[in-house]
Design a protein around this motif. Structure first.
Motif, PDB file in Angstrom:
ATOM      1  N   LEU A  82       0.711  -1.108   0.104  1.00 53.25           N
ATOM      2  CA  LEU A  82       0.076  -0.101   0.059  1.00 53.25           C
ATOM      3  C   LEU A  82       0.806   1.492  -0.247  1.00 53.25           C
ATOM      4  CD1 LEU A  82      -0.039   1.365   2.959  1.00 53.25           C
ATOM      5  CD2 LEU A  82      -1.381  -0.579   3.478  1.00 53.25           C
ATOM      6  N   ILE A  83       0.332   2.315  -0.511  1.00 51.14           N
ATOM      7  CA  ILE A  83       1.058   3.750  -0.512  1.00 51.14           C
ATOM      8  C   ILE A  83       0.043   4.730   0.120  1.00 51.14           C
ATOM      9  CG2 ILE A  83       1.691   5.227  -2.090  1.00 51.14           C
ATOM     10  CD1 ILE A  83       2.578   3.140  -4.268  1.00 51.14           C
ATOM     11  N   VAL A  84       0.923   5.378   0.882  1.00 53.14           N
ATOM     12  CA  VAL A  84      -0.005   6.871   1.444  1.00 53.14           C
ATOM     13  C   VAL A  84       0.550   7.970   0.437  1.00 53.14           C
ATOM     14  CG1 VAL A  84      -0.807   7.990   3.416  1.00 53.14           C
ATOM     15  CG2 VAL A  84      -0.224   5.558   3.677  1.00 53.14           C
ATOM     16  N   ILE A  85      -0.162   8.864   0.207  1.00 55.48           N
ATOM     17  CA  ILE A  85       0.022   9.800  -0.476  1.00 55.48           C
ATOM     18  C   ILE A  85      -0.445  11.154   0.116  1.00 55.48           C
ATOM     19  CG2 ILE A  85      -0.198  11.065  -2.948  1.00 55.48           C
ATOM     20  CD1 ILE A  85      -1.282   7.566  -2.762  1.00 55.48           C
ATOM     21  N   ASP A  86       0.606  12.129   0.099  1.00 53.55           N
ATOM     22  CA  ASP A  86      -0.001  13.591   0.511  1.00 53.55           C
ATOM     23  C   ASP A  86      -0.624  14.437  -0.630  1.00 53.55           C
ATOM     24  OD1 ASP A  86      -0.036  16.215   1.449  1.00 53.55           O
ATOM     25  OD2 ASP A  86       1.646  16.121   2.710  1.00 53.55           O
ATOM     26  N   GLN A  87      -1.843  14.398  -0.629  1.00 55.29           N
ATOM     27  CA  GLN A  87      -2.403  14.964  -1.736  1.00 55.29           C
ATOM     28  C   GLN A  87      -1.918  16.349  -2.011  1.00 55.29           C
ATOM     29  OE1 GLN A  87      -6.437  14.755  -0.291  1.00 55.29           O
ATOM     30  NE2 GLN A  87      -6.721  16.789  -0.314  1.00 55.29           N
ATOM     31  N   HIS A  88      -1.757  17.393  -1.070  1.00 57.23           N
ATOM     32  CA  HIS A  88      -1.168  18.518  -1.421  1.00 57.23           C
ATOM     33  C   HIS A  88       0.342  18.629  -1.859  1.00 57.23           C
ATOM     34  CE1 HIS A  88      -0.399  23.012  -0.972  1.00 57.23           C
ATOM     35  NE2 HIS A  88       0.802  22.578  -0.070  1.00 57.23           N
ATOM     36  N   ALA A  89       1.042  17.874  -1.353  1.00 55.37           N
ATOM     37  CA  ALA A  89       2.567  18.062  -1.643  1.00 55.37           C
ATOM     38  C   ALA A  89       2.686  17.238  -3.061  1.00 55.37           C
ATOM     39  CB  ALA A  89       3.378  16.944  -0.737  1.00 55.37           C
ATOM     40  N   ALA A  90       1.649  16.022  -3.531  1.00 50.79           N
ATOM     41  CA  ALA A  90       1.911  15.662  -4.686  1.00 50.79           C
ATOM     42  C   ALA A  90       1.292  16.623  -5.798  1.00 50.79           C
ATOM     43  CB  ALA A  90       0.972  14.386  -4.838  1.00 50.79           C
ATOM     44  N   HIS A  91       0.195  17.254  -5.505  1.00 51.23           N
ATOM     45  CA  HIS A  91      -0.413  18.335  -6.558  1.00 51.23           C
ATOM     46  C   HIS A  91       0.459  19.504  -6.621  1.00 51.23           C
ATOM     47  CE1 HIS A  91      -3.751  20.589  -8.644  1.00 51.23           C
ATOM     48  NE2 HIS A  91      -3.583  19.518  -9.137  1.00 51.23           N
ATOM     49  N   GLU A  92       1.200  19.700  -5.716  1.00 50.18           N
ATOM     50  CA  GLU A  92       2.130  20.934  -5.681  1.00 50.18           C
ATOM     51  C   GLU A  92       3.285  20.384  -6.514  1.00 50.18           C
ATOM     52  OE1 GLU A  92       4.862  23.467  -2.439  1.00 50.18           O
ATOM     53  OE2 GLU A  92       3.588  22.066  -1.725  1.00 50.18           O
ATOM     54  N   ARG A  93       3.822  19.490  -6.605  1.00 48.91           N
ATOM     55  CA  ARG A  93       4.713  19.063  -7.560  1.00 48.91           C
ATOM     56  C   ARG A  93       4.193  19.008  -8.889  1.00 48.91           C
ATOM     57  NH1 ARG A  93      10.052  19.274  -8.799  1.00 48.91           N
ATOM     58  NH2 ARG A  93      10.555  18.555  -6.938  1.00 48.91           N
ATOM     59  N   ILE A  94       3.055  18.706  -9.240  1.00 50.00           N
ATOM     60  CA  ILE A  94       2.378  18.533 -10.717  1.00 50.00           C
ATOM     61  C   ILE A  94       2.137  20.064 -11.204  1.00 50.00           C
ATOM     62  CG2 ILE A  94       0.219  18.036 -11.865  1.00 50.00           C
ATOM     63  CD1 ILE A  94       0.090  15.428 -10.045  1.00 50.00           C
ATOM     64  N   VAL A  95       1.790  20.904 -10.239  1.00 50.97           N
ATOM     65  CA  VAL A  95       1.341  22.241 -10.965  1.00 50.97           C
ATOM     66  C   VAL A  95       2.900  22.929 -11.173  1.00 50.97           C
ATOM     67  CG1 VAL A  95       0.663  24.615 -10.078  1.00 50.97           C
ATOM     68  CG2 VAL A  95      -0.623  22.326  -9.519  1.00 50.97           C
ATOM     69  N   TYR A  96       3.796  22.635 -10.105  1.00 52.31           N
ATOM     70  CA  TYR A  96       5.177  23.288 -10.331  1.00 52.31           C
ATOM     71  C   TYR A  96       5.774  22.749 -11.644  1.00 52.31           C
ATOM     72  CZ  TYR A  96      10.040  24.367  -9.534  1.00 52.31           C
ATOM     73  OH  TYR A  96      11.424  24.802  -9.591  1.00 52.31           O
ATOM     74  N   GLU A  97       5.633  21.498 -12.140  1.00 52.48           N
ATOM     75  CA  GLU A  97       6.265  21.021 -13.273  1.00 52.48           C
ATOM     76  C   GLU A  97       5.505  21.630 -14.639  1.00 52.48           C
ATOM     77  OE1 GLU A  97       9.062  19.547 -13.704  1.00 52.48           O
ATOM     78  OE2 GLU A  97       9.727  19.263 -11.483  1.00 52.48           O
TER      79      GLU A  97
END
Length: 595
Positions: free
Chosen positions: A426-441
């Motif tokens: 299983l994987i636990v994802i921090d939704q804010h940190a993940a989306h922050e990287r996506i928007v940045y890229e």
């Protein structure tokens, strides 16, 4: 006072002040001599932090009697075939180390060359040289330095404690051992157990073994191989994953043509390459080796040879940045923080009752052997933390989603974390940190392509600030416009926001501008434009990403996971924090004692 020629002993002591700064300087010069002599094994011993005794023994080529007699004279060296200082291919070349050491200490050298019938020895005490004499030695050279600075007692006052000086010696040997993994090193003395670094095989695997032996198993487990070559300049080595960091730059080891150096150009290039991955107060751990033609680098700019100057510094810097960014992008999802071992280490086994504990003596034991009314309800109420924010267990999950790197979303907890299932864990994802990287890229990609798309505000947002902050923002208006944020002055204490980046959607202009102003206050005018723009992009990405506390639908969670898989460097947000942690089924079974 008339001008006069200084005596040779005084000249040597002045030179010693430049070359022999502390006991570690002596070790550095003597070990470099051993490496230049072709040694495959070097033994280092020190006592009293190097003040009482330093002994360096090697199995190198040794010296003849004639060479030994000249070796302790100033500016006598065997490392320059001619007078061309632009063709330096050895670690030493000045010919100052041995006479400088002999001027301030009791120096003893025993050496044997293959062409000599026996070994020869020579002593120098406070600059006074004794005649050479026959000695016993099988091979190589043995140099002993005793009573360092006895001839200049004032220098002893400036030395630190024995422990500190011994640690400086250890650091010098570590750097030289990293530079030459093909040479075996043994460091002993100082009432410590000897440390031996065995010779490693040539090439990257052997290099990583040596680096792991010195920097630790954690570095070896998280090391990323980097390599780039252009116009005769080669940059290679290993860089740690972005979340394996230090509070200072002491974990950055840099070598130019096999010489350990501390070069601001290379340090700046390393910092620039990691700028998308690390917080501003953390520093990466790297070991980089730059190889280029001897004519393209000047090693004769510092008495201790710890600094160099490149003829084409721009090429070297660009190549280092490219090599590191390429390696980090290749291993974008790999970090120290999201590895299973790191996650497991945070868990603690639940406290268990003593082996002889009798449950009937518990205060909660029912009186008369029967449960009290509502006993179960009252105790279980403490564990009622509410239902999951989003639960998609009843929804059918296609098998192919389980085979994706980040799996299939199963639930959202605390309106912040997404839990997904893979085939083996299983994987636990921090939704804010993940989306922050996506928007940045996305912002970076838009900037590189055709500029960031803007959205014009029907009614401009007026943000009130102090005059100094307004001036700072307006002065950077052109840079902000590159990212679709169009602002203009609106009086002495306010800014009007007329356009915002489309990627950010509906955003809090006031909060965004205040954060940007805080970052700009820390910028140096010398900071490159590219770095300043990336700071702006990082701040915008933080404001434009999914916030913690937002409930996501099942399809939104799965869409976020798929975007993460397609986004470079998605293992960390642009502040350096991990975006997810992963636990395999085997690791979960270990936690519960199943294996």
């Amino acid at each position: 006072m008339p001008v006069r020629q200084l005596p040779e002993t005084i000249v040597n002591r002045i030179a010693a002040g430049e070359v022999v700064e502390r006991p570690a300087s002596v070790v550095k010069e003597l070990v470099e001599n051993a490496i230049d002599a072709g040694a495959s094994r070097i033994d280092i011993f020190s006592d009293g932090g190097g003040r009482r005794k330093i002994v360096i023994a090697d199995d190198g080529s040794g010296m003849t009697a004639a060479d030994l007699a000249l070796a302790v004279d100033r500016h006598a060296t065997s490392k320059l075939d001619d007078e061309d200082l632009l063709q330096i291919r050895t670690l030493g070349f000045r010919g100052e180390a041995l006479p400088s050491i002999g001027a301030v200490a009791r120096l003893s050298i025993t050496t044997r060359h293959a062409t000599e019938p026996h070994a020869w020895s020579l002593r120098v005490e406070g600059g006074d040289k004794t005649p050479i004499a026959p000695a016993a030695l099988t091979q190589g050279t043995r140099v002993e330095v005793a009573d360092l600075f006895f001839a200049t007692p004032a220098r002893l006052k400036f030395l630190k404690t024995d422990r500190t000086e011994a640690e400086a010696i250890r650091e010098v040997v570590r750097r030289l051992a990293m530079a030459r993994p093909d040479v075996a090193f043994t460091l002993a003395g100082e009432e410590r157990a000897p440390v031996t670094w065995a010779a490693a095989l040539p090439g990257a695997p052997g290099q990583l073994i040596r680096l792991g032996d010195i920097l630790g198993a954690e570095f070896r487990a998280n090391a990323i191989e980097v390599r780039a070559e252009r116009e005769g300049v080669i940059v290679e080595g290993f860089a740690a994953a972005p979340s394996l960091t230090k509070a200072n730059a002491l974990g950055q080891y840099l070598f130019v043509n096999g010489r350990p150096v501390r070069d601001k150009l290379i340090l700046g290039a390393v910092r620039a390459a990691y700028s998308d991955y690390l917080p501003r107060d953390r520093h990466p751990v790297v070991a980089l080796f730059v190889t280029l033609d001897a004519r393209e680098v000047d090693a004769n700019v510092h008495p201790a040879k710890t600094e160099v100057r490149f003829r084409n510094s721009g090429l070297v810097r660009a190549l280092i940045v490219h090599a590191l960014k390429d390696g980090l992008a290749r291993e974008g999802r790999r970090t120290a923080a999201n590895s299973a071992s790191s996650v497991i280490s945070t868990f603690r086994p639940a406290s268990m009752p003593p082996a002889n504990w009798d449950w009937r003596s518990s205060p909660s034991y029912p009186v008369g052997g029967s449960a009290a009314p509502s006993f179960a309800e009252r105790t279980q109420a403490a564990f009622d933390v509410g239902a999951p924010s989003a639960d998609i267990r009843p929804t059918e999950v296609t098998p192919d989603l389980l085979d994706r790197p980040l799996g299939a979303a199963r639930t959202q907890i605390h309106e912040t974390y997404i839990v997904s299932q893979t085939r083996d864990g299983l994987i636990v994802i921090d939704q804010h940190a993940a989306h922050e990287r996506i928007v940045y890229e996305r912002l970076k990609a838009s900037l590189d392509a055709n500029g960031v798309q803007r959205q014009i505000l029907l009614i401009p947002d007026i943000v009130e600030m102090d005059e100094a902050t307004v001036e700072r923002l307006v002065a950077r208006a052109e840079e902000l416009a590159k990212f679709g944020l169009v602002i203009e002055s609106f009086g002495p204490g306010a800014v009007a926001v007329r356009e915002t980046p489309s990627l950010l959607g509906k955003t809090n202009a006031s909060g965004l501008l205040r954060d940007l102003a805080e970052h700009m206050a820390e910028w140096d005018e010398a900071l490159p434009l590219e770095r300043r723009l990336m700071h702006v992009a990082a701040t915008m990405a933080c404001h434009g990403s999914v916030r913690a506390g937002r409930v996501l639908k099942p399809e939104e969670m799965n869409a976020l996971l798929r975007e993460m898989e397609a986004t470079p460097n998605s293992g960390q947000c642009n502040h350096g924090r991990p975006t997810y942690v992963e636990l395999t089924l085997a690791d979960i079974e270990k936690l519960f004692g199943r294996r």
